[in-house]
Design an enzyme around this catalytic site. Sequence first.
Site, PDB file in Angstrom:
ATOM      1  N   THR A 159      10.331  -7.623 -12.129  1.00 54.20           N
ATOM      2  CA  THR A 159       9.673  -8.914 -12.340  1.00 54.20           C
ATOM      3  C   THR A 159       8.555  -9.081 -11.326  1.00 54.20           C
ATOM      4  OG1 THR A 159      11.699  -9.824 -13.215  1.00 54.20           O
ATOM      5  CG2 THR A 159      10.062 -11.413 -12.443  1.00 54.20           C
ATOM      6  N   SER A 204      -3.836  -2.879  -0.460  1.00 57.67           N
ATOM      7  CA  SER A 204      -2.716  -3.665   0.059  1.00 57.67           C
ATOM      8  C   SER A 204      -3.192  -5.087   0.361  1.00 57.67           C
ATOM      9  CB  SER A 204      -2.209  -2.995   1.338  1.00 57.67           C
ATOM     10  OG  SER A 204      -1.262  -3.822   1.968  1.00 57.67           O
ATOM     11  N   GLY A 205      -2.412  -6.072  -0.094  1.00 54.80           N
ATOM     12  CA  GLY A 205      -2.832  -7.469   0.059  1.00 54.80           C
ATOM     13  C   GLY A 205      -3.013  -7.917   1.491  1.00 54.80           C
ATOM     14  N   HIS A 206      -2.083  -7.511   2.365  1.00 51.75           N
ATOM     15  CA  HIS A 206      -2.102  -8.116   3.704  1.00 51.75           C
ATOM     16  C   HIS A 206      -3.216  -7.593   4.599  1.00 51.75           C
ATOM     17  CE1 HIS A 206       0.110  -5.080   6.330  1.00 51.75           C
ATOM     18  NE2 HIS A 206       0.315  -4.569   5.146  1.00 51.75           N
ATOM     19  N   GLY A 260       0.830  -1.199   0.000  1.00 50.22           N
ATOM     20  CA  GLY A 260       0.000   0.000   0.000  1.00 50.22           C
ATOM     21  C   GLY A 260       0.869   1.256   0.000  1.00 50.22           C
ATOM     22  N   THR A 261       1.946   1.216   0.750  1.00 45.74           N
ATOM     23  CA  THR A 261       2.837   2.384   0.840  1.00 45.74           C
ATOM     24  C   THR A 261       3.385   2.745  -0.540  1.00 45.74           C
ATOM     25  OG1 THR A 261       3.443   1.760   3.091  1.00 45.74           O
ATOM     26  CG2 THR A 261       4.951   3.251   1.940  1.00 45.74           C
ATOM     27  N   ASN A 281      -7.474   3.943   9.359  1.00 42.98           N
ATOM     28  CA  ASN A 281      -6.981   2.698   9.960  1.00 42.98           C
ATOM     29  C   ASN A 281      -7.171   2.653  11.470  1.00 42.98           C
ATOM     30  OD1 ASN A 281      -4.961   4.745   9.106  1.00 42.98           O
ATOM     31  ND2 ASN A 281      -3.647   3.667  10.538  1.00 42.98           N
ATOM     32  N   GLN A 287      -7.690   0.327   3.855  1.00 39.96           N
ATOM     33  CA  GLN A 287      -8.545  -0.252   4.901  1.00 39.96           C
ATOM     34  C   GLN A 287      -9.973  -0.498   4.417  1.00 39.96           C
ATOM     35  OE1 GLN A 287      -7.615  -1.500   7.704  1.00 39.96           O
ATOM     36  NE2 GLN A 287      -5.563  -0.646   7.916  1.00 39.96           N
ATOM     37  N   CYS A 323       4.655   5.455  20.056  1.00 41.76           N
ATOM     38  CA  CYS A 323       5.749   5.627  21.002  1.00 41.76           C
ATOM     39  C   CYS A 323       6.902   6.347  20.298  1.00 41.76           C
ATOM     40  CB  CYS A 323       6.199   4.261  21.496  1.00 41.76           C
ATOM     41  SG  CYS A 323       7.352   4.382  22.844  1.00 41.76           S
TER      42      CYS A 323
HETATM   43  N1  PLP Z   1      -2.629   3.099   4.271  1.00 40.89           N
HETATM   44  C1  PLP Z   1      -3.350   2.697   5.306  1.00 40.89           C
HETATM   45  C2  PLP Z   1      -4.662   3.369   5.617  1.00 40.89           C
HETATM   46  C3  PLP Z   1      -2.908   1.640   6.111  1.00 40.89           C
HETATM   47  O1  PLP Z   1      -3.637   1.240   7.163  1.00 40.89           O
HETATM   48  C4  PLP Z   1      -1.664   1.038   5.801  1.00 40.89           C
HETATM   49  C5  PLP Z   1      -1.111  -0.024   6.662  1.00 40.89           C
HETATM   50  O2  PLP Z   1      -1.354  -0.058   7.856  1.00 40.89           O
HETATM   51  C6  PLP Z   1      -0.953   1.494   4.678  1.00 40.89           C
HETATM   52  C7  PLP Z   1      -1.468   2.532   3.936  1.00 40.89           C
HETATM   53  C8  PLP Z   1       0.342   0.884   4.285  1.00 40.89           C
HETATM   54  O3  PLP Z   1       0.147  -0.362   3.648  1.00 40.89           O
HETATM   55  P1  PLP Z   1       1.354  -1.398   3.524  1.00 40.89           P
HETATM   56  O4  PLP Z   1       1.587  -1.968   4.877  1.00 40.89           O
HETATM   57  O5  PLP Z   1       0.885  -2.425   2.542  1.00 40.89           O
HETATM   58  O6  PLP Z   1       2.511  -0.639   3.005  1.00 40.89           O
END
Ligand code: PLP
Length: 390
Positions: A236, A198-200, A71-72, A150, A178, A324
Amino acid sequence: MKEIYLDNNATTKVDDRVFEEMRPYFCELYGNPSSMHFFGGQVQKKVDEARGRVAALLGAMPDEIVFTACGTESDNAAIRSALEVFPEKRHVITSRVEHPAVLTQCRNLTKRGYRVTELNVDGDGQLDLKELAAAVDDDTAIVSLMYANNETGVVFPIEEAARIVKEKGALFHTDAVQAVGKIPLNMAQSGIDMLSLSGHKLHAPKGVGVLYVRRGTPFRPMLVGGHQERGRRAGTENTASIIAMGKACEVAQLHMDEESGRVRELRDRLQRELTALIPNTRINGGGTQRLPNTLSIAMEFVEGEGILLLLSEKGICASSGSACTSGSLEPSHVLRAMGVPFTCAHGSIRFSLSRFTTDAEIDAVIKELPPIISRLREMSPFGREFLAKK
Ligand code: PLP
Protein backbone atom coordinates in the site's frame (compact mmCIF):
# COMPACT_ATOMS: atom_id res chain seq x y z
CA MET A 1 21.32 26.89 20.73
CA LYS A 2 19.99 27.37 17.18
CA GLU A 3 21.65 24.93 14.81
CA ILE A 4 23.65 25.97 11.77
CA TYR A 5 22.78 23.01 9.62
CA LEU A 6 25.38 22.28 6.94
CA ASP A 7 24.81 18.54 6.64
CA ASN A 8 22.21 18.52 3.88
CA ASN A 9 23.77 15.59 2.01
CA ALA A 10 22.89 13.51 5.08
CA THR A 11 19.30 14.72 5.19
CA THR A 12 17.30 17.90 4.65
CA LYS A 13 14.64 19.87 6.47
CA VAL A 14 11.13 19.23 5.17
CA ASP A 15 10.09 22.38 3.32
CA ASP A 16 6.98 24.04 4.87
CA ARG A 17 5.23 23.98 1.47
CA VAL A 18 5.87 20.24 1.28
CA PHE A 19 4.64 19.63 4.83
CA GLU A 20 1.42 21.57 4.21
CA GLU A 21 0.77 19.53 1.08
CA MET A 22 1.08 16.19 2.90
CA ARG A 23 -0.65 17.18 6.15
CA PRO A 24 -4.30 16.34 5.16
CA TYR A 25 -3.33 12.81 4.09
CA PHE A 26 -2.86 11.47 7.63
CA CYS A 27 -6.09 12.13 9.53
CA GLU A 28 -8.56 13.48 6.97
CA LEU A 29 -7.86 12.02 3.54
CA TYR A 30 -6.51 8.70 4.75
CA GLY A 31 -8.22 6.46 2.14
CA ASN A 32 -6.42 3.69 0.32
CA PRO A 33 -5.79 4.79 -3.27
CA SER A 34 -6.63 1.26 -4.50
CA SER A 35 -10.16 1.38 -3.03
CA MET A 36 -13.13 1.58 -5.41
CA HIS A 37 -14.98 4.27 -3.42
CA PHE A 38 -14.76 8.03 -3.83
CA PHE A 39 -12.76 8.37 -0.60
CA GLY A 40 -9.85 6.32 -1.95
CA GLY A 41 -10.28 7.77 -5.42
CA GLN A 42 -9.50 11.31 -4.31
CA VAL A 43 -6.20 10.10 -2.83
CA GLN A 44 -5.42 8.23 -6.04
CA LYS A 45 -5.81 11.51 -7.92
CA LYS A 46 -3.23 13.19 -5.66
CA VAL A 47 -0.82 10.24 -6.03
CA ASP A 48 -1.18 10.59 -9.81
CA GLU A 49 -0.51 14.31 -9.52
CA ALA A 50 2.64 13.57 -7.48
CA ARG A 51 3.79 11.09 -10.11
CA GLY A 52 3.37 13.77 -12.75
CA ARG A 53 5.37 16.27 -10.70
CA VAL A 54 8.28 13.85 -10.17
CA ALA A 55 8.20 12.99 -13.88
CA ALA A 56 8.27 16.68 -14.81
CA LEU A 57 11.41 17.31 -12.72
CA LEU A 58 13.15 14.37 -14.41
CA GLY A 59 11.89 15.08 -17.94
CA ALA A 60 10.25 11.65 -17.80
CA MET A 61 6.75 10.21 -18.37
CA PRO A 62 4.50 9.64 -15.35
CA ASP A 63 4.27 5.89 -16.00
CA GLU A 64 8.08 5.66 -15.73
CA ILE A 65 7.95 6.67 -12.04
CA VAL A 66 7.81 3.92 -9.38
CA PHE A 67 7.46 5.04 -5.77
CA THR A 68 9.60 3.16 -3.23
CA ALA A 69 10.51 3.57 0.46
CA CYS A 70 13.98 5.13 0.03
CA GLY A 71 17.01 5.57 -2.19
CA THR A 72 18.49 2.33 -0.86
CA GLU A 73 15.43 0.35 -1.95
CA SER A 74 15.52 1.93 -5.41
CA ASP A 75 19.22 1.04 -5.82
CA ASN A 76 18.66 -2.53 -4.64
CA ALA A 77 15.57 -2.99 -6.82
CA ALA A 78 17.35 -1.77 -9.97
CA ILE A 79 20.34 -4.09 -9.66
CA ARG A 80 18.31 -7.12 -8.56
CA SER A 81 15.89 -6.60 -11.43
CA ALA A 82 18.68 -6.60 -14.02
CA LEU A 83 20.08 -9.86 -12.67
CA GLU A 84 16.65 -11.50 -12.88
CA VAL A 85 16.01 -10.16 -16.36
CA PHE A 86 19.34 -11.56 -17.62
CA PRO A 87 19.90 -14.74 -15.54
CA GLU A 88 22.63 -15.88 -17.95
CA LYS A 89 24.74 -12.73 -17.42
CA ARG A 90 27.06 -12.87 -14.42
CA HIS A 91 28.93 -9.56 -14.50
CA VAL A 92 28.11 -6.25 -12.80
CA ILE A 93 30.05 -2.97 -13.03
CA THR A 94 30.06 -0.20 -10.46
CA SER A 95 32.64 2.21 -9.02
CA ARG A 96 34.77 2.22 -5.88
CA VAL A 97 33.13 5.41 -4.60
CA GLU A 98 29.45 4.40 -4.65
CA HIS A 99 27.18 4.75 -1.64
CA PRO A 100 26.91 1.51 0.39
CA ALA A 101 23.34 1.13 -0.97
CA VAL A 102 25.02 0.02 -4.23
CA LEU A 103 28.47 -1.07 -3.10
CA THR A 104 27.39 -3.49 -0.36
CA GLN A 105 24.91 -5.14 -2.67
CA CYS A 106 27.55 -5.55 -5.39
CA ARG A 107 30.11 -6.93 -2.94
CA ASN A 108 27.51 -9.42 -1.68
CA LEU A 109 27.00 -10.56 -5.27
CA THR A 110 30.60 -11.76 -5.46
CA LYS A 111 29.73 -14.28 -2.72
CA ARG A 112 27.01 -15.62 -5.04
CA GLY A 113 29.46 -16.19 -7.89
CA TYR A 114 29.02 -12.93 -9.79
CA ARG A 115 31.98 -11.08 -11.25
CA VAL A 116 31.95 -7.48 -10.02
CA THR A 117 34.16 -4.75 -11.50
CA GLU A 118 34.65 -1.68 -9.32
CA LEU A 119 35.93 1.14 -11.53
CA ASN A 120 38.69 3.34 -10.17
CA VAL A 121 38.59 7.12 -9.84
CA ASP A 122 41.42 9.63 -10.21
CA GLY A 123 42.74 12.03 -7.57
CA ASP A 124 39.74 14.29 -8.10
CA GLY A 125 37.29 11.43 -7.72
CA GLN A 126 36.55 11.39 -11.44
CA LEU A 127 35.79 8.35 -13.57
CA ASP A 128 37.84 7.17 -16.58
CA LEU A 129 35.35 6.40 -19.35
CA LYS A 130 37.97 4.37 -21.23
CA GLU A 131 38.22 2.04 -18.23
CA LEU A 132 34.42 1.72 -18.32
CA ALA A 133 34.35 0.97 -22.05
CA ALA A 134 37.02 -1.70 -21.62
CA ALA A 135 35.16 -3.31 -18.71
CA VAL A 136 31.72 -3.83 -20.35
CA ASP A 137 31.37 -7.16 -22.15
CA ASP A 138 28.65 -9.55 -23.33
CA ASP A 139 28.39 -10.98 -19.83
CA THR A 140 27.57 -7.59 -18.22
CA ALA A 141 23.99 -7.42 -16.96
CA ILE A 142 24.05 -3.94 -15.49
CA VAL A 143 26.32 -0.98 -14.87
CA SER A 144 25.45 1.13 -11.82
CA LEU A 145 27.28 4.44 -11.42
CA MET A 146 26.30 7.33 -9.18
CA TYR A 147 25.33 10.67 -10.69
CA ALA A 148 26.96 12.70 -7.92
CA ASN A 149 29.02 11.65 -4.95
CA ASN A 150 27.54 12.21 -1.49
CA GLU A 151 30.91 12.95 0.17
CA THR A 152 32.66 15.14 -2.38
CA GLY A 153 29.83 16.28 -4.65
CA VAL A 154 31.82 15.09 -7.70
CA VAL A 155 29.51 14.68 -10.71
CA PHE A 156 30.24 11.76 -13.03
CA PRO A 157 29.80 12.10 -16.85
CA ILE A 158 26.72 9.91 -16.60
CA GLU A 159 25.22 10.58 -20.02
CA GLU A 160 28.45 9.58 -21.77
CA ALA A 161 28.74 6.54 -19.51
CA ALA A 162 25.15 5.52 -20.34
CA ARG A 163 25.86 5.82 -24.09
CA ILE A 164 28.93 3.59 -23.83
CA VAL A 165 27.02 0.97 -21.85
CA LYS A 166 23.94 0.99 -24.07
CA GLU A 167 26.06 0.46 -27.20
CA LYS A 168 27.34 -2.74 -25.61
CA GLY A 169 23.86 -4.02 -24.74
CA ALA A 170 23.88 -3.86 -20.91
CA LEU A 171 21.39 -2.02 -18.69
CA PHE A 172 22.45 1.28 -17.14
CA HIS A 173 21.38 2.45 -13.67
CA THR A 174 22.40 5.61 -11.87
CA ASP A 175 22.06 6.49 -8.20
CA ALA A 176 21.01 10.13 -8.55
CA VAL A 177 20.04 10.55 -4.89
CA GLN A 178 22.40 13.51 -4.44
CA ALA A 179 21.88 15.03 -7.88
CA VAL A 180 18.10 15.33 -8.20
CA GLY A 181 16.87 18.80 -7.35
CA LYS A 182 20.42 20.23 -7.38
CA ILE A 183 21.31 19.94 -11.06
CA PRO A 184 19.01 19.58 -14.10
CA LEU A 185 18.32 16.09 -15.42
CA ASN A 186 16.39 15.18 -18.55
CA MET A 187 15.46 11.56 -19.07
CA ALA A 188 13.84 12.31 -22.45
CA GLN A 189 17.30 13.00 -23.89
CA SER A 190 19.18 10.36 -21.97
CA GLY A 191 20.28 6.76 -22.31
CA ILE A 192 19.72 5.99 -18.62
CA ASP A 193 17.48 2.95 -18.10
CA MET A 194 16.90 3.30 -14.35
CA LEU A 195 17.57 6.12 -11.87
CA SER A 196 17.17 6.29 -8.08
CA LEU A 197 16.17 9.24 -5.95
CA SER A 198 15.28 9.79 -2.31
CA GLY A 199 12.77 12.19 -0.75
CA HIS A 200 14.71 13.22 2.31
CA LYS A 201 17.59 14.64 0.27
CA LEU A 202 15.32 17.16 -1.42
CA HIS A 203 13.19 18.56 1.39
CA ALA A 204 10.56 15.80 1.42
CA PRO A 205 10.30 13.43 4.41
CA LYS A 206 12.34 10.32 5.13
CA GLY A 207 10.84 7.02 3.99
CA VAL A 208 9.96 7.75 0.38
CA GLY A 209 12.01 7.23 -2.75
CA VAL A 210 11.55 6.77 -6.48
CA LEU A 211 12.91 4.43 -9.07
CA TYR A 212 12.63 5.81 -12.60
CA VAL A 213 12.27 2.91 -15.08
CA ARG A 214 12.43 3.91 -18.74
CA ARG A 215 9.48 2.73 -20.86
CA GLY A 216 10.36 -0.58 -22.47
CA THR A 217 13.11 -1.45 -19.94
CA PRO A 218 12.54 -5.03 -18.80
CA PHE A 219 11.85 -4.97 -15.05
CA ARG A 220 11.21 -7.55 -12.31
CA PRO A 221 9.83 -6.27 -8.99
CA MET A 222 11.69 -6.81 -5.74
CA LEU A 223 8.50 -6.65 -3.65
CA VAL A 224 5.64 -8.79 -4.91
CA GLY A 225 2.05 -8.92 -3.67
CA GLY A 226 -0.59 -6.36 -4.67
CA HIS A 227 -0.73 -4.62 -8.02
CA GLN A 228 0.41 -1.20 -6.82
CA GLU A 229 2.76 0.82 -9.02
CA ARG A 230 1.61 -1.20 -12.08
CA GLY A 231 2.99 -4.36 -10.53
CA ARG A 232 6.49 -2.92 -10.13
CA ARG A 233 6.41 -2.40 -6.34
CA ALA A 234 3.77 -4.12 -4.22
CA GLY A 235 2.58 -2.64 -0.92
CA THR A 236 0.00 0.00 0.00
CA GLU A 237 1.38 3.36 -1.02
CA ASN A 238 2.87 5.74 1.55
CA THR A 239 0.38 8.30 0.29
CA ALA A 240 1.25 11.33 2.44
CA SER A 241 4.97 10.98 1.69
CA ILE A 242 4.39 10.34 -2.01
CA ILE A 243 2.31 13.53 -2.18
CA ALA A 244 5.10 15.33 -0.31
CA MET A 245 7.67 13.97 -2.78
CA GLY A 246 5.61 15.34 -5.65
CA LYS A 247 5.46 18.78 -4.06
CA ALA A 248 9.20 18.73 -3.26
CA CYS A 249 9.95 17.98 -6.92
CA GLU A 250 7.65 20.78 -8.06
CA VAL A 251 9.34 23.30 -5.73
CA ALA A 252 12.80 22.10 -6.82
CA GLN A 253 11.90 22.45 -10.49
CA LEU A 254 10.44 25.95 -10.08
CA HIS A 255 13.42 27.37 -8.19
CA MET A 256 16.41 25.21 -9.16
CA ASP A 257 18.24 27.74 -11.34
CA GLU A 258 18.03 30.61 -8.90
CA GLU A 259 18.63 28.47 -5.81
CA SER A 260 21.58 26.55 -7.14
CA GLY A 261 23.24 29.80 -8.27
CA ARG A 262 22.84 31.30 -4.78
CA VAL A 263 23.98 28.11 -3.03
CA ARG A 264 27.02 27.84 -5.32
CA GLU A 265 28.06 31.40 -4.44
CA LEU A 266 27.80 30.63 -0.73
CA ARG A 267 29.76 27.39 -1.13
CA ASP A 268 32.46 29.10 -3.21
CA ARG A 269 32.80 31.89 -0.64
CA LEU A 270 33.14 29.34 2.16
CA GLN A 271 35.82 27.49 0.17
CA ARG A 272 37.74 30.66 -0.71
CA GLU A 273 37.79 32.02 2.82
CA LEU A 274 38.62 28.75 4.55
CA THR A 275 41.49 27.96 2.20
CA ALA A 276 42.83 31.50 2.68
CA LEU A 277 42.58 31.37 6.48
CA ILE A 278 43.69 27.78 7.16
CA PRO A 279 47.15 26.67 5.93
CA ASN A 280 47.62 23.20 4.40
CA THR A 281 44.16 22.49 3.07
CA ARG A 282 43.01 20.80 -0.12
CA ILE A 283 39.57 20.55 -1.69
CA ASN A 284 38.54 16.97 -2.33
CA GLY A 285 37.17 16.87 -5.89
CA GLY A 286 38.06 20.54 -6.36
CA GLY A 287 39.54 20.02 -9.83
CA THR A 288 36.44 18.57 -11.49
CA GLN A 289 32.70 19.12 -11.86
CA ARG A 290 30.93 19.22 -8.49
CA LEU A 291 27.43 19.74 -7.10
CA PRO A 292 26.86 23.40 -6.22
CA ASN A 293 26.09 22.66 -2.57
CA THR A 294 28.98 20.44 -1.46
CA LEU A 295 32.39 21.33 -0.05
CA SER A 296 34.72 18.56 1.12
CA ILE A 297 37.79 20.19 2.60
CA ALA A 298 40.81 18.28 3.88
CA MET A 299 42.94 19.90 6.57
CA GLU A 300 46.27 18.29 7.30
CA PHE A 301 47.36 17.14 10.77
CA VAL A 302 43.94 17.19 12.44
CA GLU A 303 41.26 14.58 13.04
CA GLY A 304 37.80 15.03 11.53
CA GLU A 305 36.01 13.79 14.65
CA GLY A 306 37.71 16.41 16.81
CA ILE A 307 36.75 19.14 14.36
CA LEU A 308 33.13 17.95 14.24
CA LEU A 309 32.81 17.91 18.03
CA LEU A 310 34.24 21.41 18.42
CA LEU A 311 32.06 22.71 15.56
CA SER A 312 29.06 21.04 17.17
CA GLU A 313 29.78 22.94 20.43
CA LYS A 314 29.32 26.11 18.36
CA GLY A 315 26.05 24.81 16.93
CA ILE A 316 27.56 23.97 13.52
CA CYS A 317 26.52 20.63 12.01
CA ALA A 318 28.79 19.11 9.34
CA SER A 319 30.18 15.62 8.73
CA SER A 320 33.58 14.01 8.38
CA GLY A 321 35.24 11.84 5.77
CA SER A 322 35.84 8.97 8.17
CA ALA A 323 33.74 5.95 8.89
CA CYS A 324 34.08 4.72 12.43
CA THR A 325 34.50 0.99 11.80
CA SER A 326 35.32 -1.41 14.61
CA GLY A 327 36.81 1.25 16.81
CA SER A 328 39.41 2.46 14.29
CA LEU A 329 38.85 5.76 12.52
CA GLU A 330 39.43 4.67 8.94
CA PRO A 331 39.27 7.37 6.26
CA SER A 332 36.19 6.85 4.08
CA HIS A 333 36.28 4.47 1.11
CA VAL A 334 35.67 7.47 -1.16
CA LEU A 335 38.74 9.43 -0.03
CA ARG A 336 40.84 6.26 -0.05
CA ALA A 337 39.76 5.47 -3.63
CA MET A 338 40.81 9.01 -4.60
CA GLY A 339 44.22 8.41 -3.05
CA VAL A 340 43.86 11.36 -0.67
CA PRO A 341 46.95 11.16 1.58
CA PHE A 342 46.24 9.67 4.99
CA THR A 343 47.13 12.88 6.87
CA CYS A 344 44.56 14.79 4.79
CA ALA A 345 41.83 12.16 4.61
CA HIS A 346 41.65 12.08 8.40
CA GLY A 347 41.01 15.79 8.62
CA SER A 348 38.35 15.95 5.91
CA ILE A 349 35.09 17.74 6.65
CA ARG A 350 32.04 17.92 4.43
CA PHE A 351 29.84 20.99 4.46
CA SER A 352 26.64 20.53 2.46
CA LEU A 353 24.38 23.53 1.96
CA SER A 354 20.71 23.87 1.03
CA ARG A 355 18.17 26.46 -0.10
CA PHE A 356 17.81 27.40 3.57
CA THR A 357 21.51 28.22 4.13
CA THR A 358 22.10 31.89 4.88
CA ASP A 359 25.03 34.31 4.50
CA ALA A 360 25.19 34.64 8.29
CA GLU A 361 25.61 30.87 8.69
CA ILE A 362 28.54 30.85 6.26
CA ASP A 363 30.05 33.83 8.15
CA ALA A 364 29.79 31.82 11.38
CA VAL A 365 31.76 28.87 9.93
CA ILE A 366 34.41 31.22 8.52
CA LYS A 367 34.77 32.75 11.99
CA GLU A 368 34.71 29.54 14.07
CA LEU A 369 36.62 26.94 12.02
CA PRO A 370 40.13 28.50 11.68
CA PRO A 371 40.72 28.84 15.47
CA ILE A 372 39.41 25.29 15.99
CA ILE A 373 42.00 23.96 13.51
CA SER A 374 44.85 25.94 15.12
CA ARG A 375 43.83 24.63 18.53
CA LEU A 376 43.69 21.01 17.35
CA ARG A 377 47.02 21.30 15.52
CA GLU A 378 48.64 22.63 18.70
CA MET A 379 47.28 19.60 20.58
CA SER A 380 48.45 16.87 18.18
CA PRO A 381 52.12 15.75 17.92
CA PHE A 382 52.04 15.91 14.07
CA GLY A 383 50.32 19.26 14.23
CA ARG A 384 52.94 20.68 16.63
CA GLU A 385 55.72 19.43 14.36
CA PHE A 386 54.00 21.12 11.41
CA LEU A 387 53.53 24.40 13.33
CA ALA A 388 57.19 24.35 14.44
CA LYS A 389 58.35 24.09 10.80
CA LYS A 390 56.31 27.11 9.73
N1 PLP B 1 22.73 6.97 -2.49
C1 PLP B 1 23.37 8.07 -2.12
C2 PLP B 1 24.36 8.72 -3.05
C3 PLP B 1 23.12 8.65 -0.87
O1 PLP B 1 23.77 9.76 -0.50
C4 PLP B 1 22.19 8.01 -0.01
C5 PLP B 1 21.95 8.53 1.35
O2 PLP B 1 22.82 9.11 1.97
C6 PLP B 1 21.53 6.86 -0.47
C7 PLP B 1 21.83 6.37 -1.71
C8 PLP B 1 20.53 6.16 0.38
O3 PLP B 1 19.30 6.86 0.38
P1 PLP B 1 18.22 6.57 1.52
O4 PLP B 1 18.73 7.18 2.78
O5 PLP B 1 16.96 7.22 1.04
O6 PLP B 1 18.07 5.10 1.61
